[in-house]
Structure formats: C-alpha cells, structure tokens
Design an enzyme around this catalytic site. Structure first.
Site, PDB file in Angstrom:
ATOM      1  N   SER A  16       0.811  -1.218   0.000  1.00 51.28           N
ATOM      2  CA  SER A  16       0.000   0.000   0.000  1.00 51.28           C
ATOM      3  C   SER A  16       0.844   1.267   0.000  1.00 51.28           C
ATOM      4  O   SER A  16       0.305   2.374  -0.108  1.00 51.28           O
ATOM      5  CB  SER A  16      -0.940   0.014   1.205  1.00 51.28           C
ATOM      6  OG  SER A  16      -0.200   0.025   2.415  1.00 51.28           O
ATOM      7  N   GLY A  18       5.340   2.849  -0.370  1.00 51.07           N
ATOM      8  CA  GLY A  18       6.760   2.592  -0.553  1.00 51.07           C
ATOM      9  C   GLY A  18       7.078   1.713  -1.748  1.00 51.07           C
ATOM     10  O   GLY A  18       6.459   1.810  -2.813  1.00 51.07           O
ATOM     11  N   SER A 139      15.574  -7.215   2.711  1.00 48.65           N
ATOM     12  CA  SER A 139      16.248  -6.968   3.982  1.00 48.65           C
ATOM     13  C   SER A 139      16.565  -5.481   4.045  1.00 48.65           C
ATOM     14  O   SER A 139      15.685  -4.645   3.843  1.00 48.65           O
ATOM     15  CB  SER A 139      17.516  -7.829   4.102  1.00 48.65           C
ATOM     16  OG  SER A 139      18.183  -7.584   5.315  1.00 48.65           O
ATOM     17  N   TYR A 154      15.601  -3.638  15.115  1.00 49.59           N
ATOM     18  CA  TYR A 154      15.310  -3.605  13.678  1.00 49.59           C
ATOM     19  C   TYR A 154      16.437  -4.258  12.891  1.00 49.59           C
ATOM     20  O   TYR A 154      16.191  -5.074  11.994  1.00 49.59           O
ATOM     21  CB  TYR A 154      15.105  -2.160  13.219  1.00 49.59           C
ATOM     22  CG  TYR A 154      14.943  -2.040  11.720  1.00 49.59           C
ATOM     23  CD1 TYR A 154      13.762  -2.432  11.097  1.00 49.59           C
ATOM     24  CD2 TYR A 154      15.972  -1.547  10.916  1.00 49.59           C
ATOM     25  CE1 TYR A 154      13.613  -2.336   9.719  1.00 49.59           C
ATOM     26  CE2 TYR A 154      15.830  -1.442   9.547  1.00 49.59           C
ATOM     27  CZ  TYR A 154      14.648  -1.835   8.952  1.00 49.59           C
ATOM     28  OH  TYR A 154      14.503  -1.755   7.587  1.00 49.59           O
ATOM     29  N   ALA A 156      18.476  -6.477  13.944  1.00 48.96           N
ATOM     30  CA  ALA A 156      18.434  -7.919  14.218  1.00 48.96           C
ATOM     31  C   ALA A 156      17.411  -8.621  13.336  1.00 48.96           C
ATOM     32  O   ALA A 156      17.655  -9.733  12.847  1.00 48.96           O
ATOM     33  CB  ALA A 156      18.122  -8.164  15.691  1.00 48.96           C
ATOM     34  N   LYS A 158      16.520  -7.706  10.359  1.00 51.44           N
ATOM     35  CA  LYS A 158      17.037  -7.718   9.002  1.00 51.44           C
ATOM     36  C   LYS A 158      18.247  -8.644   8.854  1.00 51.44           C
ATOM     37  O   LYS A 158      18.452  -9.236   7.792  1.00 51.44           O
ATOM     38  CB  LYS A 158      17.368  -6.295   8.553  1.00 51.44           C
ATOM     39  CG  LYS A 158      16.134  -5.402   8.424  1.00 51.44           C
ATOM     40  CD  LYS A 158      15.104  -6.007   7.465  1.00 51.44           C
ATOM     41  CE  LYS A 158      13.919  -5.103   7.235  1.00 51.44           C
ATOM     42  NZ  LYS A 158      12.936  -5.685   6.271  1.00 51.44           N
ATOM     43  N   PHE A 187      16.140   5.142   0.995  1.00 50.71           N
ATOM     44  CA  PHE A 187      15.317   5.476  -0.159  1.00 50.71           C
ATOM     45  C   PHE A 187      14.213   6.440   0.262  1.00 50.71           C
ATOM     46  O   PHE A 187      13.737   6.394   1.397  1.00 50.71           O
ATOM     47  CB  PHE A 187      14.715   4.216  -0.792  1.00 50.71           C
ATOM     48  CG  PHE A 187      15.630   3.560  -1.784  1.00 50.71           C
ATOM     49  CD1 PHE A 187      15.439   3.724  -3.146  1.00 50.71           C
ATOM     50  CD2 PHE A 187      16.704   2.793  -1.356  1.00 50.71           C
ATOM     51  CE1 PHE A 187      16.294   3.128  -4.064  1.00 50.71           C
ATOM     52  CE2 PHE A 187      17.566   2.194  -2.261  1.00 50.71           C
ATOM     53  CZ  PHE A 187      17.364   2.362  -3.626  1.00 50.71           C
ATOM     54  N   THR A 189      11.157   6.870   0.586  1.00 51.78           N
ATOM     55  CA  THR A 189       9.816   6.312   0.804  1.00 51.78           C
ATOM     56  C   THR A 189       9.294   6.884   2.116  1.00 51.78           C
ATOM     57  O   THR A 189       9.879   7.796   2.688  1.00 51.78           O
ATOM     58  CB  THR A 189       9.870   4.782   0.891  1.00 51.78           C
ATOM     59  OG1 THR A 189      10.594   4.403   2.072  1.00 51.78           O
ATOM     60  CG2 THR A 189      10.551   4.189  -0.334  1.00 51.78           C
TER      61      THR A 189
END
Length: 282
Positions: A16, A18, A139, A154, A156, A158, A187, A189
C-alpha cells in the site's frame, strides 16, 4: 482460471506504500499480473488507483499463517501460478535494547521475520511443483551492518532475513527456484514516517545518543534520502528471472559503500585476531 494474458505473476506483500506500491505500478505497466497484500484492502485499493484485471488486492495479516495461505490460494485461483514473490512488508523500530519492551521487540520480529517465513512456507509447495520461481526477500543494509544506535532490534530482524535467505537459496536451488536478498540503503519512501517507524512506549532520558540519531533520521534524513524508489524497483524487475540472479543485491550507492566498509572491517578484524582464532584447534 481467469486472465491468462499476463506474462508473469507477482505476489508482493506490504504493497500500500513505498516499494510495494511502486511494484504495483511497474508490474502492471510491464503487462504482468500482481497480487498485492496489505492489512487494509480499502487503503490498498485507494493507493493503487487501478481496476486492472491484472491486479488482485488482498487483505492479509502476515502474522497469521492461515491468512497468508488463503492469499496464496486466491492468487493461484485467479492467475494460475506465481512466478515472483517479494517479501516486502515490514516496519522500523527505533529504541535502545534496554528501553524496548519484550512485546515491542517480538512484534518487530513477528512482522519483519516470521511474516516472510509464513509466506515462504505457503508458497514453496507451488513453486516446487512448477520447478520455477524467484523469491525476493527485502532486507536492508541494516541487515549487514548494525552500527546504528537505537536500531538494534530492527537490525536484528534484518540480519535474520539475511540468514534464512542464505539457507533458502541453497534449499530452493534443486527445485529450479531462485532466491535473492535485496538490501536497500536510504530510499525516499515513507519508511521514516510515524506509521512506519515505531518508537518505544517508555523512553529513557539516559539514551541521549539514541534520541539524537532518531532526531537526525526524522528531521534531516527524511525527505532527503538519495535513493529513488522508482529506480530501485526498476532494478529489481531487471534482475527478476535472470539465469544467474544475485543472492545479494545492494540498492543505493550508500548501501554499497556501507557494505564495502563492513567487508573491510571484517577483513581487518579477522587479520588482527587470527592468532587467537587459530589457537583453539586440536
């Protein structure tokens, strides 16, 4: 079965906004079909803004394996197959290890790690029967280098995606299924917006560096990220289905630089301490 005119069929989670929303636009523009998931089907339809027969919006709770299985089954029923899977859904969590609660940390793992595993378990039987397919697990450069104060959990999640994807790549290869890791840098987003970056319910004033790093992300980096999501998705589409698809696909010059820095760091660490490493053998 409907709509056999589409060239390939994509299954993309977290669509929805990004990268996920950009996949909808570019996949449809290429004439392919896409089943796209979100927790809110109304929000997904509104964001996508299309009634194309090649578009199947699905309301899915990724932490519920039954919900995931139903979505896979609906996709197969409509399009007959799935060629590409993009495990894109996830969110950021910004807080020190001490101040994040067990529930906050576990929920980040539930979505970022176990949500993708639910998709993989449900889609693999179909891909094995086809003896083809390509899975992209999104990832992050934060899955290779964890030196971001306040982003330990976060990172961890990834890192976990990196670990199970490396295993999946060798497990899936005998069935003709390709697997790639996508590791984006910064990026432009909505990742740094409040609905995608969660902070701890209970914050500790002692962690001034953590608050400072978060402030930099929200007030300086947000809106100024150098990565273009349109170009990022376009590069992933180029990789889709190629014979020698990469396992590691870094996106963004910043991600590439951080990866190269990590490689240099590991090289130096192993060289500097190899006398200890090699002293433990029989």
């Amino acid at each position: 079965m409907e709509n056999q005119s589409a060239k390939k069929v994509w299954f993309v989670t977290g669509a929805s906004k990004g990268f996920g929303l950009e996949f909808i636009k570019q996949v449809l523009a290429n004439g392919d079909a896409i089943a796209a998931t979100s927790r809110s089907i109304d929000g997904l339809k509104k964001a996508a803004g299309t009634d194309s027969e090649n578009f199947l919006p699905l309301e899915v709770e990724l932490t519920d394996e039954t919900s995931v299985g139903n979505a896979i089954a609906e996709t197969i029923a409509k399009f007959g197959r799935i060629d590409y899977v993009v495990n894109n859904a996830g969110y950021g969590l910004a807080g020190s290890l001490e101040e994040l609660s067990d529930a906050e940390a576990r929920h980040n793992f539930d979505v970022n790690v176990f949500g993708s595993l639910n998709v993989i378990r449900q889609v693999m039987p179909h891909l094995r029967r086809q003896e083809s397919g390509h899975i992209f697990n999104i990832s992050s450069i934060a899955g290779v280098t964890g030196g971001f104060p306040g982003f330990g959990i976060y990172c961890a999640t990834k890192f976990a995606v990196v670990g199970f994807t490396e295993a999946l790549q060798v497990e899936a290869k005998p069935f003709g299924i390709k697997v790639s890791l996508v590791l984006p840098g910064y990026f432009r987003t909505n990742f740094l917006e409040s609905d995608s970056l969660i902070t701890p319910a209970k914050q500790m004033e002692e962690y001034k560096e953590v608050r400072n790093v978060l402030s930099i992300h929200q007030n300086q980096i947000k809106g100024n990220q150098q990565g273009d999501p349109v170009k990022g998705v376009a590069e992933i589409l180029k990789v889709a289905g190629i014979e020698n698809a990469p396992l590691y696909l870094f996106l963004g010059s910043d991600a590439l630089q951080m990866a190269q820095n990590k490689i240099s760091f590991l090289h130096n660490e192993t060289e500097n301490w190899k006398h200890v490493s090699t002293a433990t053998d029989f």
